[in-house]
Scaffold this active site. Sequence first.
Site, PDB file in Angstrom:
ATOM      1  N   HIS A  25       2.842  10.152   7.118  1.00  0.00           N
ATOM      2  CA  HIS A  25       3.194   8.741   7.372  1.00  0.00           C
ATOM      3  C   HIS A  25       2.784   8.318   8.782  1.00  0.00           C
ATOM      4  O   HIS A  25       2.272   7.212   8.982  1.00  0.00           O
ATOM      5  CB  HIS A  25       4.703   8.516   7.229  1.00  0.00           C
ATOM      6  CG  HIS A  25       5.187   8.366   5.819  1.00  0.00           C
ATOM      7  ND1 HIS A  25       4.736   7.371   4.982  1.00  0.00           N
ATOM      8  CD2 HIS A  25       6.104   9.068   5.104  1.00  0.00           C
ATOM      9  CE1 HIS A  25       5.369   7.474   3.813  1.00  0.00           C
ATOM     10  NE2 HIS A  25       6.189   8.494   3.858  1.00  0.00           N
ATOM     11  N   HIS A  40       4.798  15.806   4.642  1.00  0.00           N
ATOM     12  CA  HIS A  40       4.833  14.473   4.026  1.00  0.00           C
ATOM     13  C   HIS A  40       5.119  13.407   5.095  1.00  0.00           C
ATOM     14  O   HIS A  40       4.439  12.374   5.151  1.00  0.00           O
ATOM     15  CB  HIS A  40       5.915  14.465   2.931  1.00  0.00           C
ATOM     16  CG  HIS A  40       6.188  13.132   2.315  1.00  0.00           C
ATOM     17  ND1 HIS A  40       5.883  12.843   1.003  1.00  0.00           N
ATOM     18  CD2 HIS A  40       6.731  11.999   2.824  1.00  0.00           C
ATOM     19  CE1 HIS A  40       6.234  11.591   0.738  1.00  0.00           C
ATOM     20  NE2 HIS A  40       6.756  11.051   1.837  1.00  0.00           N
ATOM     21  N   GLU A  41       6.123  13.665   5.942  1.00  0.00           N
ATOM     22  CA  GLU A  41       6.520  12.669   6.945  1.00  0.00           C
ATOM     23  C   GLU A  41       5.469  12.544   8.051  1.00  0.00           C
ATOM     24  O   GLU A  41       5.225  11.444   8.557  1.00  0.00           O
ATOM     25  CB  GLU A  41       7.888  13.020   7.542  1.00  0.00           C
ATOM     26  CG  GLU A  41       9.042  13.119   6.541  1.00  0.00           C
ATOM     27  CD  GLU A  41       9.202  11.902   5.648  1.00  0.00           C
ATOM     28  OE1 GLU A  41       8.784  10.798   6.046  1.00  0.00           O
ATOM     29  OE2 GLU A  41       9.736  12.064   4.533  1.00  0.00           O
ATOM     30  N   CYS A  73       8.845   9.216  -2.466  1.00  0.00           N
ATOM     31  CA  CYS A  73       8.757   8.574  -1.153  1.00  0.00           C
ATOM     32  C   CYS A  73       9.547   7.269  -1.219  1.00  0.00           C
ATOM     33  O   CYS A  73       9.420   6.531  -2.198  1.00  0.00           O
ATOM     34  CB  CYS A  73       7.298   8.291  -0.817  1.00  0.00           C
ATOM     35  SG  CYS A  73       7.057   7.502   0.782  1.00  0.00           S
ATOM     36  N   LEU A  74      10.319   6.999  -0.182  1.00  0.00           N
ATOM     37  CA  LEU A  74      11.078   5.741  -0.157  1.00  0.00           C
ATOM     38  C   LEU A  74      10.147   4.538  -0.152  1.00  0.00           C
ATOM     39  O   LEU A  74      10.552   3.446  -0.544  1.00  0.00           O
ATOM     40  CB  LEU A  74      12.006   5.705   1.062  1.00  0.00           C
ATOM     41  CG  LEU A  74      13.185   6.694   1.003  1.00  0.00           C
ATOM     42  CD1 LEU A  74      13.903   6.733   2.355  1.00  0.00           C
ATOM     43  CD2 LEU A  74      14.156   6.319  -0.102  1.00  0.00           C
ATOM     44  N   GLY A 107      14.049  12.113   3.798  1.00  0.00           N
ATOM     45  CA  GLY A 107      13.193  12.040   4.980  1.00  0.00           C
ATOM     46  C   GLY A 107      12.664  10.632   5.156  1.00  0.00           C
ATOM     47  O   GLY A 107      12.485   9.900   4.174  1.00  0.00           O
ATOM     48  N   GLN A 127       7.604   3.804   8.241  1.00  0.00           N
ATOM     49  CA  GLN A 127       8.136   3.178   7.024  1.00  0.00           C
ATOM     50  C   GLN A 127       9.045   1.989   7.303  1.00  0.00           C
ATOM     51  O   GLN A 127       9.300   1.187   6.405  1.00  0.00           O
ATOM     52  CB  GLN A 127       8.890   4.214   6.169  1.00  0.00           C
ATOM     53  CG  GLN A 127       7.976   5.289   5.606  1.00  0.00           C
ATOM     54  CD  GLN A 127       8.758   6.362   4.889  1.00  0.00           C
ATOM     55  OE1 GLN A 127       9.244   7.299   5.496  1.00  0.00           O
ATOM     56  NE2 GLN A 127       8.925   6.223   3.583  1.00  0.00           N
TER      57      GLN A 127
END
Length: 167
Positions: A137, A133-134, A91-92, A45, A50
């Site tokens: 962000h 989660h996304e 997380c990236l 994701g 990000q």
Amino acid sequence: MIREILEYPDPRLRTIAKPVDEVTDDIRTLIDDMLETMYDAQGIGLAATQINVHKQIIVMDLSEDKTEPRVFINPEVDVLDGDAQAMQEGCLSVPGFYEDVERIEHCRIRAMDRNGAAFEIEARDLLAVCIQHEMDHLNGKLFVDYLSALKRNRIRKKLEKLHKKSA
Ligand code: QAP
Ligand code: CO
């Protein structure tokens, strides 16, 4: 085009994303870049935040063989079952760290697809966790914000050290 992924504690990750008013070809190009960036980084994701684009866009692919890209534009979540489930998240933007976070168990997601068409789906398990989660962000929030200050500061210091080395 693969875009650079911002890493914690970059303050730009705290920016609040704005809704997309119209799904244009430029937005579709952005979505393609997000998917390419996510696949390249072996993520499941990615939120536009990000890659330092502050628009309400999320891409995701939870399939085993990475053939089921999903797009959520201007997503909204309704809680269907507020019971909490804990799942280990990564997380990236926080590479190399994984911790348990509690999320709502069952929700409904309302969003637009890449053609600007509205859709609604019910989510549980990984899909429910990932969308929460996304969406965090898009609101400038990271999974490390749910951890103790001790754990969060440890992660921050380790990443700052790595960033200094690669600078
Ligand atoms: C969010 O995260 C998520 O540390 C998506 O070295 C993750 O795609 C939601 C990744 C888990 C729910 C459960 C992380 C790749 C990817 C790393 C990701 C890494 C390489 C994270
Ligand atoms: Co993330």
